[in-house]
Scaffold this motif. Structure first.
Motif, PDB file in Angstrom:
ATOM      1  N   ILE A  80       8.059 -38.514  22.315  1.00 37.81           N
ATOM      2  CA  ILE A  80       9.285 -38.389  23.112  1.00 37.81           C
ATOM      3  C   ILE A  80      10.313 -39.451  22.740  1.00 37.81           C
ATOM      4  CG2 ILE A  80      10.235 -38.533  25.448  1.00 37.81           C
ATOM      5  CD1 ILE A  80       7.495 -37.332  26.400  1.00 37.81           C
ATOM      6  N   LEU A  81       9.882 -40.710  22.656  1.00 41.90           N
ATOM      7  CA  LEU A  81      10.825 -41.788  22.365  1.00 41.90           C
ATOM      8  C   LEU A  81      11.402 -41.667  20.953  1.00 41.90           C
ATOM      9  CD1 LEU A  81       9.046 -44.858  23.994  1.00 41.90           C
ATOM     10  CD2 LEU A  81      11.014 -43.582  24.868  1.00 41.90           C
ATOM     11  N   SER A  82      10.565 -41.297  19.991  1.00 43.65           N
ATOM     12  CA  SER A  82      11.080 -41.140  18.625  1.00 43.65           C
ATOM     13  C   SER A  82      12.107 -40.017  18.563  1.00 43.65           C
ATOM     14  CB  SER A  82       9.934 -40.877  17.651  1.00 43.65           C
ATOM     15  OG  SER A  82       9.270 -39.668  17.946  1.00 43.65           O
ATOM     16  N   THR A  83      11.865 -38.933  19.292  1.00 42.14           N
ATOM     17  CA  THR A  83      12.815 -37.818  19.311  1.00 42.14           C
ATOM     18  C   THR A  83      14.107 -38.208  20.006  1.00 42.14           C
ATOM     19  OG1 THR A  83      10.999 -36.214  19.295  1.00 42.14           O
ATOM     20  CG2 THR A  83      13.148 -35.419  20.033  1.00 42.14           C
ATOM     21  N   ALA A 111       2.784 -30.751  26.009  1.00 44.74           N
ATOM     22  CA  ALA A 111       3.816 -31.094  26.990  1.00 44.74           C
ATOM     23  C   ALA A 111       4.850 -32.037  26.380  1.00 44.74           C
ATOM     24  CB  ALA A 111       3.176 -31.737  28.213  1.00 44.74           C
ATOM     25  N   SER A 112       4.387 -32.990  25.570  1.00 53.24           N
ATOM     26  CA  SER A 112       5.325 -33.929  24.945  1.00 53.24           C
ATOM     27  C   SER A 112       6.258 -33.197  23.984  1.00 53.24           C
ATOM     28  CB  SER A 112       4.560 -35.045  24.218  1.00 53.24           C
ATOM     29  OG  SER A 112       3.989 -34.593  23.002  1.00 53.24           O
ATOM     30  N   LYS A 113       5.739 -32.220  23.280  1.00 54.03           N
ATOM     31  CA  LYS A 113       6.574 -31.482  22.327  1.00 54.03           C
ATOM     32  C   LYS A 113       7.582 -30.582  23.051  1.00 54.03           C
ATOM     33  CE  LYS A 113       5.965 -31.523  18.246  1.00 54.03           C
ATOM     34  NZ  LYS A 113       6.563 -32.368  17.178  1.00 54.03           N
ATOM     35  N   LEU A 114       7.215 -30.074  24.229  1.00 48.71           N
ATOM     36  CA  LEU A 114       8.168 -29.282  25.001  1.00 48.71           C
ATOM     37  C   LEU A 114       9.319 -30.163  25.475  1.00 48.71           C
ATOM     38  CD1 LEU A 114       9.011 -26.622  26.302  1.00 48.71           C
ATOM     39  CD2 LEU A 114       7.604 -27.213  28.284  1.00 48.71           C
ATOM     40  N   ILE A 115       9.016 -31.371  25.917  1.00 45.58           N
ATOM     41  CA  ILE A 115      10.067 -32.310  26.306  1.00 45.58           C
ATOM     42  C   ILE A 115      10.956 -32.633  25.099  1.00 45.58           C
ATOM     43  CG2 ILE A 115      10.529 -34.666  27.106  1.00 45.58           C
ATOM     44  CD1 ILE A 115       7.952 -34.417  28.792  1.00 45.58           C
ATOM     45  N   CYS A 116      10.336 -32.823  23.948  1.00 49.41           N
ATOM     46  CA  CYS A 116      11.114 -33.075  22.726  1.00 49.41           C
ATOM     47  C   CYS A 116      12.042 -31.902  22.414  1.00 49.41           C
ATOM     48  CB  CYS A 116      10.180 -33.329  21.548  1.00 49.41           C
ATOM     49  SG  CYS A 116       9.252 -34.875  21.654  1.00 49.41           S
ATOM     50  N   GLU A 117      11.547 -30.681  22.624  1.00 44.12           N
ATOM     51  CA  GLU A 117      12.400 -29.507  22.404  1.00 44.12           C
ATOM     52  C   GLU A 117      13.635 -29.577  23.281  1.00 44.12           C
ATOM     53  OE1 GLU A 117       9.094 -26.082  21.184  1.00 44.12           O
ATOM     54  OE2 GLU A 117      10.439 -25.780  22.895  1.00 44.12           O
ATOM     55  N   ARG A 118      13.460 -29.963  24.559  1.00 47.37           N
ATOM     56  CA  ARG A 118      14.593 -30.065  25.482  1.00 47.37           C
ATOM     57  C   ARG A 118      15.606 -31.092  24.977  1.00 47.37           C
ATOM     58  NH1 ARG A 118      13.795 -25.550  28.188  1.00 47.37           N
ATOM     59  NH2 ARG A 118      11.995 -25.528  29.575  1.00 47.37           N
TER      60      ARG A 118
END
Length: 244
Positions: A80-83, A111-118
């Protein structure tokens, strides 16, 4: 991509190396970063934060699903932070490598990748949802390869989608020319893991093992609150019912 300014994160991965090899034929203006440079800290982008990139391919991630359950905070925040930091850079087009695990996620990694998508969609970027890519790091084929001295192959009782490395790379490059959104390859087929193991190791016995936590019996590409839209003969778009 001719003479364009390009940033690639995660360039040491299988997909990153392949994309770099292709793009360097068209431009020498490529900057590469990897997760080991601690891209969770924006200060580590200091030297490039004022560059106006034509394309950013954000591929860096910790995709170890099992580790994500053991260390959910560490793995999730790494992604998440890197994205978030990459999204703060200056760019014309951003292309993010996501995963089918982000569809109705039941694991910390998904879940982390879905947040990154957002994050990517909210900054006007493009998301590519991959399925299992043959012979990339931490893939099941790599796990089997490590245990190739055994006379059997351990297989979970589940069905998965698979694509080749070239298909993954082509999807990223083609998506860079599409309008911002989320995309995945069309006409994917589900394979039982047993059939994949039999094809790769025809002389070995198959040993069925229990599903790990978060392993779905049948993988999905888009969630119950998402729908698909046909773009062309090769690519579908994923649309949330609430807009993005």
């Amino acid at each position: 991509f001719k003479n364009k300014k390009i940033l690639i994160t995660g360039y040491k991965g299988s997909i990153g190396r392949k994309i770099y090899k292709i793009l360097k034929k068209y431009t020498s203006k490529i900057i590469v970063f990897d997760i080991e440079q601690d891209i969770t800290k924006f200060k580590n982008f200091k030297k490039i934060k004022n560059i106006n990139f034509d394309f950013v391919f954000h591929l860096a991630a910790d995709k170890r699903a099992t580790t994500g359950e053991e260390l959910p905070a560490e793995v999730s925040m790494q992604n998440i932070l890197s994205t978030r930091n990459v999204s703060k850079l200056k760019f014309k087009r951003m292309i993010f490598a996501s995963t089918c695990k982000a569809a109705d996620p039941i694991t910390s990694y998904g879940a982390s990748k879905l947040i990154c998508e957002r994050i990517i969609l909210n900054c006007g970027g493009t998301v590519v949802r991959f399925v299992n890519v043959f012979d990339t790091s931490h893939s099941v084929t790599k796990i089997w390869e490590k245990n190739k001295m055994k006379n059997y192959v351990e297989v979970t009782n589940c069905k998965r989608y698979f694509i080749k490395l070239d298909e993954a790379v082509n999807l990223l490059l083609n998506s860079a020319e599409l309008l911002p959104g989320r995309y995945y390859l069309r006409k994917l087929k589900l394979f039982h893991m047993k059939s994949i193991a039999n094809k790769l190791y025809p002389s070995k016995k198959i040993k069925i093992i229990p599903l790990r936590f978060g392993d779905r019996p049948t993988e999905k590409i888009y969630g119950k609150n998402e729908k698909k839209k046909y773009i062309n003969k090769n690519i579908n778009q994923i649309i949330d019912v609430w807009g993005k």
